[in-house]
Write an enzyme that holds these catalytic residues in place. Structure first.
Site, short mmCIF file in Angstrom:
data_model
loop_
_atom_site.label_atom_id
_atom_site.label_comp_id
_atom_site.label_asym_id
_atom_site.label_seq_id
_atom_site.Cartn_x
_atom_site.Cartn_y
_atom_site.Cartn_z
N ASP A 86 84.11 -39.32 -17.74
CA ASP A 86 83.84 -40.41 -16.80
C ASP A 86 84.61 -41.67 -17.16
O ASP A 86 84.22 -42.39 -18.07
CB ASP A 86 82.34 -40.67 -16.79
N ASP A 283 88.24 -43.49 -10.63
CA ASP A 283 86.97 -43.10 -11.25
C ASP A 283 86.85 -41.58 -11.34
O ASP A 283 86.56 -40.92 -10.35
CB ASP A 283 85.82 -43.68 -10.43
#
Length: 429
Positions: A86, A283
């Site tokens: 992440d 992201d």
């Protein structure tokens, strides 16, 4: 645990991620390589760091799995864990038997924490909290709490433990890194997938790449290559890519907590849509891409206009994604519908006349559902609480090497074969 969405709270990591149906963990988951001089004028990184990198294979896919994951070994003796990589959050954490008050089911036993607690006044602990709200109720340990916009959360303490890793030059290393021992989790509304925790790859001090850099192991660079057919690889350091083969754009100085090039212009079939002030974040915690309400409306209107008179009709009974189309017969591959859709792109200014263009081909924004329909993998971010932010998720980064160079404050990308891990090479940029 699911790929969740972080929101900024007083006692948590500030981050960006998305919501279901992409189930992401962060707030807010082509052309051939072209040799060119770098478009950024930045100082050379220190040569004291090893030119070697760390490369880790990825598993999973955007659809139908809805996630990519990396296997890391942690502890003494080392045990395997599935982690969600992440770039939208800093803290790495594992579901932890401390004992666990509430944990979700995974394929591995819960992490058994080390007794090496990170104290409350440690700089890594302090980086997780806002300075005004950082209170040391227990000076001997660092408590953390992260909450996600879909209602999910993780509560725990920060510990240090051994992460056995291998450098690309063949040397094994065993750094002690800080991670969260999450003893109270709420999965929220995200769809289930068998994650043991989150691998935080953000720009903060507690992120894994920052810790490896601060220990002199690799340069402060992280990157990934998601294969559209499934799998790919994740890497730390700058030893496996040629920087002159990537397109680069500066990270925004106005948004230092996120991998953001700032504001971009949306292009459709090589032409401007007129939308020039789209705040964009890269992201890897978001499976799908999100546009704000205005950009989403413009995009869907353009697509519907292109499909007028074509043998594709909206599939109202397919809830795979919010917008799907069916053909006269089940669609087996994106090749079957390529002629009906046009490529997208986001164009970023580099401070002068030059532009850094992030191209999004049909494979970067469409999927074929299990019902044989073609579905739009760009969702309305405003509807899920992202306001005016625009998130480039995993789907749009497939078959690209994407590099986040924290030392040079730049994001780079190039079309790549993500099946093949590049050979280690010394970077001269």
């Amino acid at each position: 645990m699911g790929k969740w969405v972080l929101v900024v709270l007083a006692l948590m990591v500030a981050s960006m991620s998305c919501l279901a149906p992409c189930s992401a963990s962060s707030f807010f988951k082509d052309k051939p390589w072209e040799r060119k001089r770098p478009i950024l004028s930045v100082p050379t990184a220190s040569s004291s760091f090893a030119s070697s990198s760390i490369v880790l294979p990825l598993q999973g896919n955007v659809y139908p799995n809805g996630f990519y994951n990396v296997t890391l070994y942690v502890g003494q003796p080392p045990k395997p864990y599935f982690l969600d990589p992440d770039t939208g959050s800093d803290l790495t954490w594992l579901q932890c038997d401390a004992p666990c008050q509430q944990c979700t089911e995974t394929l591995h036993p819960l992490y058994q924490p080390s007794n090496d607690l990170v104290p409350c006044k440690d700089p890594l602990c302090m980086s997780l909290h806002s300075s005004m709200d950082h209170r040391c109720e227990n000076p001997d340990q660092c408590d953390y709490e992260v909450e996600y916009a879909d209602g999910g959360s993780s509560l725990g303490v920060l510990v240090r433990d051994v992460f056995p890793l291998n450098l690309t030059n063949g040397d094994p290393i065993r750094p002690r890194l800080a991670l969260g021992c999450g003893y109270d989790q709420d999965p929220g509304s995200s769809s289930y997938h068998p994650m043991d925790g989150i691998l935080g790859l953000g720009r903060g001090a507690v992120s894994i790449v920052s810790q490896l850099h601060n220990q002199g192991i690799v340069r402060n660079v992280v990157g990934h290559c998601f294969n559209s057919k499934g799998g790919g690889y994740l890497f730390f350091g700058d030893g496996i890519y040629d920087p002159y083969r990537l397109v680069w754009t500066p990270m925004s100085r106005d948004y230092p907590k996120h991998y953001s090039p700032g504001f971009g212009e949306l292009m459709f079939n090589g032409r401007s849509t007129g939308l020039r002030n789209l705040f964009v974040v890269f992201d890897s915690g978001s499976s799908y891409t999100y546009f704000n309400a205005q950009a989403y409306q413009v995009l869907t209107s353009l697509l519907n206009r292109e499909l007028a008179g074509k043998p594709l009709r909206e599939a109202m009974d397919d809830d795979t994604l919010p917008l799907c189309w069916r053909g006269r017969k089940p669609i087996k591959s994106l090749r079957d519908v390529r002629k009906y859709f046009k490529p997208l792109a986001l164009s970023f200014s580099n401070g002068g006349r030059s532009k850094a263009v992030f191209e999004i081909p049909i494979e970067g924004y469409m999927i074929i559902s299990s019902m044989g329909n073609v579905c739009l993998g760009i969702l309305n971010g405003t509807d899920v609480g992202l306001e005016n932010s625009n998130i480039i998720g995993d789907i749009s980064m497939q078959d690209k090497m994407v590099v986040y160079n924290n030392e040079k404050q730049a994001i780079g990308w190039a079309t790549a074969n993500c099946d093949r891990v590049p050979k280690s090479q010394v970077s001269s940029w």
